[in-house]
Design an enzyme around this catalytic site. Structure first.
Site, PDB file in Angstrom:
ATOM      1  N   GLU A 259       0.842  -1.223   0.000  1.00 48.77           N
ATOM      2  CA  GLU A 259       0.000   0.000   0.000  1.00 48.77           C
ATOM      3  C   GLU A 259       0.867   1.260   0.000  1.00 48.77           C
ATOM      4  O   GLU A 259       0.564   2.246   0.656  1.00 48.77           O
ATOM      5  CB  GLU A 259      -0.953   0.008   1.214  1.00 48.77           C
ATOM      6  CG  GLU A 259      -1.911  -1.174   1.300  1.00 48.77           C
ATOM      7  CD  GLU A 259      -2.940  -1.202   0.175  1.00 48.77           C
ATOM      8  OE1 GLU A 259      -3.190  -0.128  -0.429  1.00 48.77           O
ATOM      9  OE2 GLU A 259      -3.477  -2.289  -0.105  1.00 48.77           O
TER      10      GLU A 259
HETATM   11  C1  LIG Z   1       2.602 -10.415   0.124  1.00 46.32           C
HETATM   12  C2  LIG Z   1       2.405  -9.283  -0.846  1.00 46.32           C
HETATM   13  C3  LIG Z   1       1.142  -9.008  -1.328  1.00 46.32           C
HETATM   14  C4  LIG Z   1       0.943  -7.973  -2.253  1.00 46.32           C
HETATM   15  N1  LIG Z   1      -0.324  -7.711  -2.713  1.00 46.32           N
HETATM   16  C5  LIG Z   1      -0.524  -6.770  -3.644  1.00 46.32           C
HETATM   17  C6  LIG Z   1      -1.822  -6.534  -4.193  1.00 46.32           C
HETATM   18  O1  LIG Z   1      -2.804  -7.203  -3.827  1.00 46.32           O
HETATM   19  N2  LIG Z   1      -1.971  -5.584  -5.148  1.00 46.32           N
HETATM   20  C7  LIG Z   1      -0.899  -4.842  -5.580  1.00 46.32           C
HETATM   21  O2  LIG Z   1      -1.079  -3.998  -6.458  1.00 46.32           O
HETATM   22  N3  LIG Z   1       0.335  -5.035  -5.064  1.00 46.32           N
HETATM   23  C8  LIG Z   1       0.563  -5.967  -4.118  1.00 46.32           C
HETATM   24  N4  LIG Z   1       1.828  -6.181  -3.608  1.00 46.32           N
HETATM   25  C9  LIG Z   1       2.940  -5.373  -4.121  1.00 46.32           C
HETATM   26  C10 LIG Z   1       3.336  -4.277  -3.149  1.00 46.32           C
HETATM   27  O3  LIG Z   1       2.383  -3.231  -3.209  1.00 46.32           O
HETATM   28  C11 LIG Z   1       4.748  -3.809  -3.540  1.00 46.32           C
HETATM   29  O4  LIG Z   1       5.667  -4.828  -3.134  1.00 46.32           O
HETATM   30  C12 LIG Z   1       5.111  -2.478  -2.882  1.00 46.32           C
HETATM   31  O5  LIG Z   1       4.337  -1.427  -3.426  1.00 46.32           O
HETATM   32  C13 LIG Z   1       6.594  -2.115  -3.084  1.00 46.32           C
HETATM   33  O6  LIG Z   1       6.938  -2.134  -4.432  1.00 46.32           O
HETATM   34  P1  LIG Z   1       8.192  -2.998  -4.913  1.00 46.32           P
HETATM   35  O7  LIG Z   1       8.126  -4.336  -4.244  1.00 46.32           O
HETATM   36  O8  LIG Z   1       8.213  -2.935  -6.396  1.00 46.32           O
HETATM   37  O9  LIG Z   1       9.445  -2.233  -4.305  1.00 46.32           O
HETATM   38  P2  LIG Z   1      10.249  -1.055  -5.002  1.00 46.32           P
HETATM   39  O10 LIG Z   1       9.337  -0.037  -5.560  1.00 46.32           O
HETATM   40  O11 LIG Z   1      11.293  -1.637  -5.890  1.00 46.32           O
HETATM   41  O12 LIG Z   1      10.972  -0.417  -3.718  1.00 46.32           O
HETATM   42  C14 LIG Z   1      12.169  -0.968  -3.129  1.00 46.32           C
HETATM   43  C15 LIG Z   1      12.662   0.004  -2.073  1.00 46.32           C
HETATM   44  O13 LIG Z   1      13.064   1.228  -2.694  1.00 46.32           O
HETATM   45  C16 LIG Z   1      12.367   2.325  -2.152  1.00 46.32           C
HETATM   46  N5  LIG Z   1      12.086   3.296  -3.227  1.00 46.32           N
HETATM   47  C17 LIG Z   1      11.607   3.037  -4.464  1.00 46.32           C
HETATM   48  N6  LIG Z   1      11.459   4.180  -5.162  1.00 46.32           N
HETATM   49  C18 LIG Z   1      11.836   5.194  -4.352  1.00 46.32           C
HETATM   50  C19 LIG Z   1      11.878   6.614  -4.479  1.00 46.32           C
HETATM   51  N7  LIG Z   1      11.508   7.236  -5.601  1.00 46.32           N
HETATM   52  N8  LIG Z   1      12.296   7.339  -3.436  1.00 46.32           N
HETATM   53  C20 LIG Z   1      12.686   6.732  -2.287  1.00 46.32           C
HETATM   54  N9  LIG Z   1      12.655   5.401  -2.096  1.00 46.32           N
HETATM   55  C21 LIG Z   1      12.230   4.625  -3.112  1.00 46.32           C
HETATM   56  C22 LIG Z   1      11.105   1.743  -1.521  1.00 46.32           C
HETATM   57  O14 LIG Z   1      10.633   2.533  -0.455  1.00 46.32           O
HETATM   58  C23 LIG Z   1      11.597   0.378  -1.051  1.00 46.32           C
HETATM   59  O15 LIG Z   1      12.186   0.500   0.208  1.00 46.32           O
HETATM   60  C24 LIG Z   1       2.050  -7.192  -2.673  1.00 46.32           C
HETATM   61  C25 LIG Z   1       3.316  -7.462  -2.171  1.00 46.32           C
HETATM   62  C26 LIG Z   1       3.517  -8.493  -1.258  1.00 46.32           C
HETATM   63  C27 LIG Z   1       4.912  -8.756  -0.728  1.00 46.32           C
END
Ligand SMILES: Cc1cc2nc3c(=O)[nH]c(=O)nc-3n(C[C@H](O)[C@H](O)[C@H](O)COP(=O)(O)OP(=O)(O)OC[C@H]3O[C@@H](n4cnc5c(N)ncnc54)[C@H](O)[C@@H]3O)c2cc1C
Length: 271
Positions: A109
């Site tokens: 989220e």
């Molecule tokens: C069990 C599980 C269930 C999920 N369920 C859903 C779902 O139902 N629907 C859905 O849509 N998604 C879902 N997700 C996805 C989840 O929303 C994402 O994992 C989350 O938004 C983080 O994105 P990412 O994993 O791509 O991390 P990334 O975006 O790659 O981030 C990695 C790190 O880098 C940091 N970061 C990235 N960009 C920046 C920036 N510009 N400035 C500063 N810091 C930054 C982040 O804060 C984080 O610490 C789920 C994930 C899990 C693990």
């Protein structure tokens, strides 16, 4: 050894963990309910001005609530596991499952890092600080009205310092951010924590006002005062270290070259 063991609750360190959890959870619930009321008002109030003001407050508080409550959820579930000792770590008692379940909330989220950027990069400058004033003004008004209250004095004084500190940090970041965009990114997570703790402090003041009025009715209110006092003595001061950290700016964290993050691996390879 033949005598019955003491209950864990006799140990100050166990009480510290439990009180910290209670103080954070009470103000987290209050902050959620207070903001939920603003959501209702932003939709249902007949006065358009009030609807808009409440909408501003909700926009400001949303990233704060999402991130600090989920961060503290992880911290608290970890400390509650700690209280169980080794039994907390193994599967049988279910504590590790609470911890693991809580750990996803700062990630999904909108990661808490992104929520912090939303607060510091978007919500803070919006309308020249208009959203910030939706929080600052009622909090300052509360201080003015309750400054002379003998019961609340010990809480109002540190709260005023913390609130003024937050205003100073906000001004500092607004100015620094203009010259260097890294400044906002470097400060965002600490600013989120500082803001979150100050808003929890405000929630505690609202709760304490009622608790003092009703303390003779029920021990629940007497206990509430003790938990609130713990918050002001032991948790609110953390706003100070956040402000100091923000004041150091982005220079050091941006100065380590990318390959500097790898040096630990290189070192262990040679050893
Ligand atoms: C069990 C599980 C269930 C999920 N369920 C859903 C779902 O139902 N629907 C859905 O849509 N998604 C879902 N997700 C996805 C989840 O929303 C994402 O994992 C989350 O938004 C983080 O994105 P990412 O994993 O791509 O991390 P990334 O975006 O790659 O981030 C990695 C790190 O880098 C940091 N970061 C990235 N960009 C920046 C920036 N510009 N400035 C500063 N810091 C930054 C982040 O804060 C984080 O610490 C789920 C994930 C899990 C693990």
């Amino acid at each position: 050894p033949s005598e019955e063991a003491d209950p864990l609750l006799v140990h100050p360190d166990i009480r510290r963990m439990l009180l910290r959890a209670k103080a954070l959870i009470d103000s987290s619930r209050m902050l959620s309910a207070w903001t939920a009321l603003a959501i209702d008002r932003s939709v249902k109030d007949p006065d358009e001005k009030i609807r808009k003001a409440n909408n501003d407050l909700v926009e400001l508080m949303t990233p704060i609530i999402k991130s600090i409550l989920t961060d503290y959820g992880v911290e608290i579930s970890s400390e509650m596991l700690q209280i169980f000792g080794g039994h907390g770590y193994i599967r049988e008692y279910g504590m590790e499952q609470f911890y693991r379940d809580a750990r996803i909330a700062p990630i999904w989220e909108g990661t808490n890092g992104i929520q912090a950027m939303d607060l510091a990069g978007r919500k803070m400058p919006q309308g020249m600080g208009r959203l910030l004033r939706r929080f600052f003004h009622p909090a300052l008004a509360f201080i003015e009205v309750n400054r002379g209250d003998e019961n609340l004095k010990e809480f109002v004084i540190p709260f005023e310092k913390a609130l003024k500190g937050l205003q100073k940090t906000s001004m500092f970041m607004a100015q620094k951010g203009l010259s260097n965009p890294y400044e906002i990114g470097a400060a965002a997570s600490d600013y989120m924590k500082q803001f979150g703790l100050v808003s929890m402090g405000y929630m505690w003041l609202l709760m304490l006002k009622t608790a003092f009025l009703k303390q003779d009715e029920d021990d629940f209110y007497k206990n509430k005062i003790i938990i609130g006092r713990f918050f002001f003595e032991r948790i609110l001061p953390e706003t100070l270290s956040r402000a100091i950290a923000i004041g150091t700016g982005s220079k050091t964290m941006m100065s380590l070259p990318d390959d500097g993050f790898e040096s630990a691996n290189k070192f262990s390879g040679k050893a």
